[in-house]
Scaffold this motif. Structure first.
Motif, PDB file in Angstrom:
ATOM      1  N   HIS A   1       0.833  -1.204   0.000  1.00 34.25           N
ATOM      2  CA  HIS A   1       0.000   0.000   0.000  1.00 34.25           C
ATOM      3  C   HIS A   1       0.867   1.254   0.000  1.00 34.25           C
ATOM      4  O   HIS A   1       1.913   1.310   0.639  1.00 34.25           O
ATOM      5  CB  HIS A   1      -0.934   0.025   1.210  1.00 34.25           C
ATOM      6  N   ARG A   2       0.418   2.241  -0.742  1.00 30.95           N
ATOM      7  CA  ARG A   2       1.096   3.530  -0.749  1.00 30.95           C
ATOM      8  C   ARG A   2       0.059   4.633  -0.834  1.00 30.95           C
ATOM      9  O   ARG A   2      -1.073   4.407  -1.245  1.00 30.95           O
ATOM     10  CB  ARG A   2       2.072   3.646  -1.928  1.00 30.95           C
ATOM     11  N   ARG A   3       0.464   5.828  -0.431  1.00 29.93           N
ATOM     12  CA  ARG A   3      -0.398   6.982  -0.576  1.00 29.93           C
ATOM     13  C   ARG A   3      -0.290   7.474  -2.015  1.00 29.93           C
ATOM     14  O   ARG A   3       0.793   7.441  -2.609  1.00 29.93           O
ATOM     15  CB  ARG A   3       0.030   8.082   0.399  1.00 29.93           C
ATOM     16  N   GLY A   4      -1.416   7.897  -2.588  1.00 34.25           N
ATOM     17  CA  GLY A   4      -1.403   8.389  -3.963  1.00 34.25           C
ATOM     18  C   GLY A   4      -0.682   9.722  -4.074  1.00 34.25           C
ATOM     19  O   GLY A   4      -0.288  10.340  -3.078  1.00 34.25           O
ATOM     20  N   LEU A   5      -0.515  10.187  -5.291  1.00 30.71           N
ATOM     21  CA  LEU A   5       0.156  11.463  -5.527  1.00 30.71           C
ATOM     22  C   LEU A   5      -0.643  12.318  -6.503  1.00 30.71           C
ATOM     23  O   LEU A   5      -1.482  11.836  -7.252  1.00 30.71           O
ATOM     24  CB  LEU A   5       1.586  11.251  -6.023  1.00 30.71           C
ATOM     25  N   MET A   6      -0.351  13.601  -6.471  1.00 30.97           N
ATOM     26  CA  MET A   6      -0.967  14.575  -7.374  1.00 30.97           C
ATOM     27  C   MET A   6       0.103  14.980  -8.375  1.00 30.97           C
ATOM     28  O   MET A   6       1.045  15.690  -8.031  1.00 30.97           O
ATOM     29  CB  MET A   6      -1.482  15.774  -6.567  1.00 30.97           C
ATOM     30  N   PHE A   7      -0.025  14.489  -9.594  1.00 31.48           N
ATOM     31  CA  PHE A   7       0.998  14.680 -10.622  1.00 31.48           C
ATOM     32  C   PHE A   7       0.595  15.843 -11.517  1.00 31.48           C
ATOM     33  O   PHE A   7      -0.347  15.737 -12.310  1.00 31.48           O
ATOM     34  CB  PHE A   7       1.144  13.392 -11.440  1.00 31.48           C
TER      35      PHE A   7
ATOM     36  N   LEU B   1      -6.456   9.925  -2.729  1.00 30.86           N
ATOM     37  CA  LEU B   1      -5.055   9.852  -2.316  1.00 30.86           C
ATOM     38  C   LEU B   1      -4.878   8.861  -1.170  1.00 30.86           C
ATOM     39  O   LEU B   1      -3.928   8.076  -1.148  1.00 30.86           O
ATOM     40  CB  LEU B   1      -4.558  11.234  -1.876  1.00 30.86           C
ATOM     41  N   LYS B   2      -5.789   8.899  -0.230  1.00 27.26           N
ATOM     42  CA  LYS B   2      -5.722   7.998   0.919  1.00 27.26           C
ATOM     43  C   LYS B   2      -5.810   6.549   0.483  1.00 27.26           C
ATOM     44  O   LYS B   2      -5.183   5.656   1.084  1.00 27.26           O
ATOM     45  CB  LYS B   2      -6.851   8.334   1.895  1.00 27.26           C
ATOM     46  N   GLU B   3      -6.573   6.295  -0.579  1.00 27.02           N
ATOM     47  CA  GLU B   3      -6.735   4.935  -1.096  1.00 27.02           C
ATOM     48  C   GLU B   3      -5.593   4.522  -2.030  1.00 27.02           C
ATOM     49  O   GLU B   3      -5.579   3.396  -2.538  1.00 27.02           O
ATOM     50  CB  GLU B   3      -8.071   4.824  -1.838  1.00 27.02           C
ATOM     51  N   GLY B   4      -4.664   5.414  -2.278  1.00 25.36           N
ATOM     52  CA  GLY B   4      -3.522   5.074  -3.130  1.00 25.36           C
ATOM     53  C   GLY B   4      -3.700   5.404  -4.595  1.00 25.36           C
ATOM     54  O   GLY B   4      -2.935   4.933  -5.444  1.00 25.36           O
TER      55      GLY B   4
ATOM     56  N   GLN C   1       5.295   5.169   0.416  1.00 22.03           N
ATOM     57  CA  GLN C   1       4.945   3.750   0.497  1.00 22.03           C
ATOM     58  C   GLN C   1       4.610   3.385   1.941  1.00 22.03           C
ATOM     59  O   GLN C   1       5.453   2.911   2.697  1.00 22.03           O
ATOM     60  CB  GLN C   1       6.091   2.892  -0.037  1.00 22.03           C
ATOM     61  N   THR C   2       3.358   3.610   2.292  1.00 22.48           N
ATOM     62  CA  THR C   2       2.933   3.435   3.675  1.00 22.48           C
ATOM     63  C   THR C   2       2.931   1.977   4.125  1.00 22.48           C
ATOM     64  O   THR C   2       2.922   1.693   5.323  1.00 22.48           O
ATOM     65  CB  THR C   2       1.529   4.032   3.887  1.00 22.48           C
ATOM     66  N   GLY C   3       2.946   1.047   3.187  1.00 22.20           N
ATOM     67  CA  GLY C   3       2.958  -0.369   3.546  1.00 22.20           C
ATOM     68  C   GLY C   3       4.343  -0.926   3.815  1.00 22.20           C
ATOM     69  O   GLY C   3       4.491  -2.091   4.214  1.00 22.20           O
ATOM     70  N   LEU C   4       5.382  -0.118   3.618  1.00 20.85           N
ATOM     71  CA  LEU C   4       6.747  -0.619   3.749  1.00 20.85           C
ATOM     72  C   LEU C   4       7.117  -1.014   5.178  1.00 20.85           C
ATOM     73  O   LEU C   4       7.831  -1.991   5.390  1.00 20.85           O
ATOM     74  CB  LEU C   4       7.747   0.441   3.260  1.00 20.85           C
ATOM     75  N   VAL C   5       6.651  -0.243   6.150  1.00 22.80           N
ATOM     76  CA  VAL C   5       7.045  -0.500   7.537  1.00 22.80           C
ATOM     77  C   VAL C   5       6.654  -1.922   7.959  1.00 22.80           C
ATOM     78  O   VAL C   5       7.487  -2.697   8.450  1.00 22.80           O
ATOM     79  CB  VAL C   5       6.413   0.532   8.493  1.00 22.80           C
ATOM     80  N   ASP C   6       5.389  -2.277   7.734  1.00 23.61           N
ATOM     81  CA  ASP C   6       4.941  -3.630   8.106  1.00 23.61           C
ATOM     82  C   ASP C   6       5.635  -4.703   7.283  1.00 23.61           C
ATOM     83  O   ASP C   6       5.971  -5.780   7.799  1.00 23.61           O
ATOM     84  CB  ASP C   6       3.424  -3.747   7.932  1.00 23.61           C
ATOM     85  N   PHE C   7       5.867  -4.413   6.003  1.00 26.23           N
ATOM     86  CA  PHE C   7       6.534  -5.394   5.144  1.00 26.23           C
ATOM     87  C   PHE C   7       7.958  -5.669   5.626  1.00 26.23           C
ATOM     88  O   PHE C   7       8.396  -6.820   5.722  1.00 26.23           O
ATOM     89  CB  PHE C   7       6.541  -4.887   3.705  1.00 26.23           C
ATOM     90  N   VAL C   8       8.678  -4.612   5.951  1.00 23.05           N
ATOM     91  CA  VAL C   8      10.054  -4.770   6.419  1.00 23.05           C
ATOM     92  C   VAL C   8      10.081  -5.504   7.760  1.00 23.05           C
ATOM     93  O   VAL C   8      10.976  -6.332   8.015  1.00 23.05           O
ATOM     94  CB  VAL C   8      10.760  -3.415   6.519  1.00 23.05           C
TER      95      VAL C   8
END
Length: 211
Positions: free
Chosen positions: A8-14, A98-101, A199-206
């Motif tokens: 999971h990641r936070r979306g971006l405004m491009f 954005l919250k939904e990625g 990448q908000t899902g990285l912490v749990d993955f690591v």
């Protein structure tokens, strides 16, 4: 098993900005066609639809009274007046996405970019497209055959004013070749998705990797 695409990641405004005729719309359409992870942010505007434009797909076409109401109610992330018409970005839909990625593509000018960055700094990626020369820019505008000479002169004056704001962007790409320009812009988008903070899902993955 998790991978880079499923974390999971936070979306971006491009944001893509450029003076009129520098290829912003062409690059934006190509990006939307080739990258399924990004969607167009549909603005509200008070200008009438152009031939072929569809309400809610190209813009949300609204009255000036409704636009002013949205401004007063704080429902817009940014807004600006361009050639006598008002344009703005609705807030609620973007923030939820954005919250939904979800990633959103913005085709806006430097004024809107400045406002978005002030309000949503960490979520914003700013890209400015430059023409290879002023002569090339004017040639593109005249070859369109859609504007009167006086309108083209006004667009050229505005183009020089817009170019002066190039240093307010994170990335600047010279559009001297459409394919190279697209690859550069798409490369920026893909790299920004990999930012650690996004990448908000990285912490749990690591943590799972560390046992």
């Amino acid at each position: 098993m998790a991978n880079q695409d499923t974390l999971h990641r936070r979306g971006l405004m491009f944001i893509l900005s450029s003076p009129s005729g520098a290829g912003k719309t062409t690059i934006a359409r190509r990006l939307l066609a080739q990258d399924t992870q990004i969607r167009l942010s549909v603005s509200v505007t008070t200008r009438p639809p152009r031939p072929g434009e569809v309400d809610a797909r190209d813009y949300h076409f609204i009255t000036e009274a409704e636009f002013r109401r949205m401004v007063d109610a704080g429902e817009l992330l940014e807004w600006a007046e361009v050639f006598g018409h008002l344009y703005g970005t609705p807030k609620a839909h973007i923030k939820a996405g954005l919250k939904e990625g979800h990633d959103f593509l913005f085709d806006i000018d430097w004024q809107g970019t400045q406002q978005l960055y002030q309000r949503m700094e960490v979520d914003v990626v700013r890209v400015f497209l430059l023409p290879p020369s002023i002569a090339a820019l004017e040639k593109r505008l005249r070859e369109r055959g859609t504007d009167a000479a006086a309108v083209i002169d006004a667009r050229m004056a505005r183009a020089k004013a817009e170019i002066s704001h190039w240093d307010g962007y994170d990335y600047v790409v010279v559009n001297d070749d459409l394919d190279r320009c697209f690859e550069a812009v798409h490369g920026v988008l893909k790299a920004e998705r990999l930012r650690r903070a996004r990448q908000t899902g990285l912490v749990d993955f690591v943590r799972t990797l560390m046992g």
